[in-house]
Design a protein around this motif. Structure first.
Motif, short mmCIF file in Angstrom:
data_model
loop_
_atom_site.label_atom_id
_atom_site.label_comp_id
_atom_site.label_asym_id
_atom_site.label_seq_id
_atom_site.Cartn_x
_atom_site.Cartn_y
_atom_site.Cartn_z
N GLY A 34 -25.32 34.42 -60.97
CA GLY A 34 -25.13 35.70 -61.03
C GLY A 34 -23.62 36.24 -61.52
N VAL A 35 -22.67 35.54 -61.12
CA VAL A 35 -21.29 35.81 -61.50
C VAL A 35 -21.27 35.30 -62.84
CG1 VAL A 35 -19.08 34.85 -61.26
CG2 VAL A 35 -20.32 35.45 -59.25
N ALA A 36 -21.98 34.20 -63.50
CA ALA A 36 -21.75 33.97 -65.12
C ALA A 36 -22.51 35.25 -65.79
CB ALA A 36 -22.49 32.71 -65.05
N ILE A 37 -23.61 35.65 -65.30
CA ILE A 37 -24.02 36.67 -66.09
C ILE A 37 -23.30 38.07 -66.22
CG2 ILE A 37 -26.20 38.38 -65.99
CD1 ILE A 37 -27.86 36.14 -64.71
N ILE A 38 -22.65 38.47 -64.89
CA ILE A 38 -21.94 39.69 -64.98
C ILE A 38 -20.70 39.25 -65.83
CG2 ILE A 38 -20.47 41.07 -63.42
CD1 ILE A 38 -22.37 40.61 -61.16
N LEU A 45 -28.47 38.83 -54.83
CA LEU A 45 -29.28 39.04 -53.87
C LEU A 45 -30.22 38.06 -53.40
CD1 LEU A 45 -30.04 41.42 -52.08
CD2 LEU A 45 -31.55 42.33 -54.00
N GLY A 46 -30.82 37.25 -54.60
CA GLY A 46 -31.58 36.26 -54.22
C GLY A 46 -30.93 35.21 -53.45
N GLY A 47 -29.71 35.05 -53.53
CA GLY A 47 -29.08 33.88 -52.82
C GLY A 47 -28.68 34.34 -51.40
N GLU A 48 -28.62 35.96 -51.06
CA GLU A 48 -28.47 36.28 -49.92
C GLU A 48 -29.75 36.26 -49.00
OE1 GLU A 48 -25.75 37.21 -48.23
OE2 GLU A 48 -24.46 36.57 -50.05
N ALA A 103 -28.44 45.57 -52.29
CA ALA A 103 -29.43 46.43 -52.62
C ALA A 103 -29.25 47.96 -53.20
CB ALA A 103 -30.66 46.33 -51.50
N ALA A 104 -28.22 48.54 -52.41
CA ALA A 104 -27.69 49.90 -52.74
C ALA A 104 -27.03 49.79 -53.94
CB ALA A 104 -26.61 50.14 -51.59
N LEU A 114 -26.53 41.08 -60.16
CA LEU A 114 -26.71 41.18 -58.47
C LEU A 114 -28.01 40.95 -58.26
CD1 LEU A 114 -25.08 44.68 -58.27
CD2 LEU A 114 -24.61 42.79 -57.10
N GLU A 115 -28.86 40.86 -59.10
CA GLU A 115 -30.41 40.56 -58.48
C GLU A 115 -30.44 38.75 -58.47
OE1 GLU A 115 -33.35 42.09 -58.29
OE2 GLU A 115 -32.63 44.11 -58.97
#
Length: 121
Positions: free
Chosen positions: A26-30, A65-68, A92-93, A61-62
């Motif tokens: 997720g961090v890499a994509i952002i 969110l999967g990690g969380e 999610a918000a 973020l998706e």
């Protein structure tokens, strides 16, 4: 019962590694999207940079969110579950707000394309 605690420990380690991998992706994509759009901005690329950056953030973020969500599998007590739940709600918000922004950017683009330019008049 000794093998059961070993299995639990191995499962916990495996899920923790997957969580970290998902968050890293997720961090890499952002980061990739932000750097690419930063370069595009200064090179005069004609793409809608705001829209592209918003999509990169939403996708990143998706993954996070999967990690969380996976983190709830290894939560040990109610305090951890509440913390993870709060993080899931916040992410999610954020994701909802980013998708809302993407829709508005796309609507603005569609409206701009349908309006005649000064050259057409």
């Amino acid at each position: 019962m000794d093998w059961l605690s070993g299995f639990d420990s191995a499962l916990s380690i495996g899920i923790t590694l997957i969580i970290h991998l998902l968050e890293l992706m997720g961090v890499a994509i952002i980061l990739f999207g932000a750097v690419r759009d930063f370069i595009w901005y200064f090179t005069g690329h004609q793409a809608n940079i705001r829209l592209d950056l918003a999509r990169s953030m939403a996708l990143g973020l998706e993954f996070k969110l999967g990690g969380e969500i996976l983190r709830t599998v290894i939560a040990r007590d109610m305090r951890e579950i509440l913390t993870v739940g709060a993080l899931i709600a916040l992410r999610a918000a954020l994701n909802f707000l980013i998708h809302w922004e993407i829709e508005h950017i796309e609507e603005d683009e569609a409206a701009d394309k349908s309006m005649p330019s000064e050259e057409d008049i």
